[in-house]
Design a protein around this motif. Structure first.
Motif, short mmCIF file in Angstrom:
data_model
loop_
_atom_site.label_atom_id
_atom_site.label_comp_id
_atom_site.label_asym_id
_atom_site.label_seq_id
_atom_site.Cartn_x
_atom_site.Cartn_y
_atom_site.Cartn_z
N GLY A 34 0.82 -1.21 0.00
CA GLY A 34 0.00 0.00 0.00
C GLY A 34 0.85 1.26 0.00
O GLY A 34 0.59 2.20 -0.76
N GLY A 35 1.88 1.27 0.82
CA GLY A 35 2.78 2.42 0.86
C GLY A 35 3.54 2.60 -0.44
O GLY A 35 3.71 3.73 -0.93
N HIS A 38 1.11 3.87 -3.11
CA HIS A 38 0.81 5.27 -2.80
C HIS A 38 1.97 6.17 -3.23
O HIS A 38 1.78 7.19 -3.90
CB HIS A 38 0.54 5.40 -1.30
N HIS A 42 2.09 9.02 -6.40
CA HIS A 42 2.48 10.41 -6.16
C HIS A 42 3.74 10.78 -6.94
O HIS A 42 3.84 11.88 -7.49
CB HIS A 42 2.68 10.67 -4.67
N VAL A 82 -5.34 10.69 -7.77
CA VAL A 82 -4.35 10.36 -6.74
C VAL A 82 -4.91 10.69 -5.36
O VAL A 82 -4.73 9.93 -4.40
CB VAL A 82 -3.03 11.12 -7.01
N PHE A 85 -7.48 8.01 -4.34
CA PHE A 85 -6.80 6.77 -3.93
C PHE A 85 -6.20 6.94 -2.53
O PHE A 85 -6.35 6.06 -1.67
CB PHE A 85 -5.71 6.40 -4.93
N SER A 86 -5.53 8.07 -2.31
CA SER A 86 -4.92 8.32 -0.99
C SER A 86 -5.99 8.37 0.09
O SER A 86 -5.81 7.81 1.17
CB SER A 86 -4.14 9.64 -1.01
N LEU A 89 -7.29 4.88 0.88
CA LEU A 89 -6.30 4.12 1.63
C LEU A 89 -6.25 4.57 3.09
O LEU A 89 -6.31 3.75 4.02
CB LEU A 89 -4.92 4.27 0.98
#
Length: 196
Positions: A34-35, A38, A42, A82, A85-86, A89
Motif C-alpha cells: 500500500g505504501g 501510494h 504520487h 491520486v 486513492f490516498s 487508503l
C-alpha cells in the motif's frame, strides 16, 4: 498495531495462532504494498507535472501539497485520482483502527479486575496517542483553509506528522520492556554519578 492489540486483549488465548509468522508477513506485505503504490502514484504524478514557479520548496522534504503549489498545470483529473486513492487508503486504515479500538475498549471495560483494565489500557494508549497525533496533524496539513497557510505553520505541521510519530514510536513501545527500563535507569545513574 491495532490488530495486534485487538488480538492480545480480546482473544488472548488465540494470540499465538492469529498472530503467527504468516499473519505478520501478510500484514507487513500489505502495508509495504500500500505504501509503495501510494508513493509510486504520487511520484509518477509529480514527475509529469510542469513546474512554472521555480523548484524551491519551503519544506525540508518534497511534500506533495508543496509541489502542487509550484505546478502550473491544470490536470485536475490526475490530481483528483491520486487524492481519491490516498483518501480511500487512509480512510480504510482509519476505520480499521477505530473499529479495533472500539472492540478493545469494550472488552477492557468489561474486565472485572482494576489491574487488568490498567494493564490493557497501558498497552493501547501509547499507540492511540501516536495515531491520533499523526491523523490530526496530517488532516490539519491537508484540509486546512489556504487563508491560514503560511510557510512556518506548514513546516511545523509537516514535522509533527512526518518526524514525531516515527521517532516516538520506538520509545513508547520499548519503554514497556523491563530490560530497557533497567538499562535506562543504570545509564541515568551513571551520568548523574559522573557529574558529581
Amino acid at each position: 498495531m491495532a490488530y495486534d492489540r485487538y488480538v492480545a486483549i480480546c482473544k488472548p488465548l488465540h494470540y499465538g495462532t492469529l498472530m503467527g509468522t504468516r499473519a505478520c508477513v501478510r500484514m507487513a506485505a500489505a502495508a509495504w504494498a500500500g505504501g509503495f503504490l501510494h508513493a509510486l502514484l504520487h511520484t509518477a504524478n509529480t514527475f509529469t507535472m510542469p513546474l512554472c514557479q521555480g523548484n524551491v520548496l519551503d519544506q525540508f522534504f518534497c511534500e506533495i501539497a508543496q509541489i502542487l503549489k509550484l505546478s502550473c498545470s491544470h490536470s485536475y483529473l490526475r490530481e483528483v485520482g491520486v487524492f481519491v486513492f490516498s483518501a480511500c487508503l487512509i480512510f480504510g486504515c482509519f476505520v480499521f483502527i477505530v473499529l479495533s479500538y472500539v472492540q478493545i475498549f469494550t472488552a477492557v471495560l468489561r474486565m472485572p479486575s482494576e489491574q487488568g483494565r490498567h494493564k490493557a489500557f497501558s498497552m493501547c494508549l501509547p499507540h492511540l496517542a501516536v495515531v491520533s497525533l499523526f491523523v490530526s496533524t496530517s488532516f490539519f496539513a491537508y484540509l486546512k483553509p489556504p487563508s491560514i497557510s503560511s510557510p512556518a505553520v506548514d513546516l511545523v505541521v509537516a514535522v509533527l506528522y512526518s518526524v514525531v510519530p516515527p521517532a516516538v514510536n520506538p520509545l513508547l513501545y520499548s519503554m514497556r520492556n523491563k530490560e530497557l527500563k533497567d538499562a535506562l535507569n543504570r545509564l541515568i545513574q551513571l551520568v548523574l554519578v559522573q557529574q558529581h
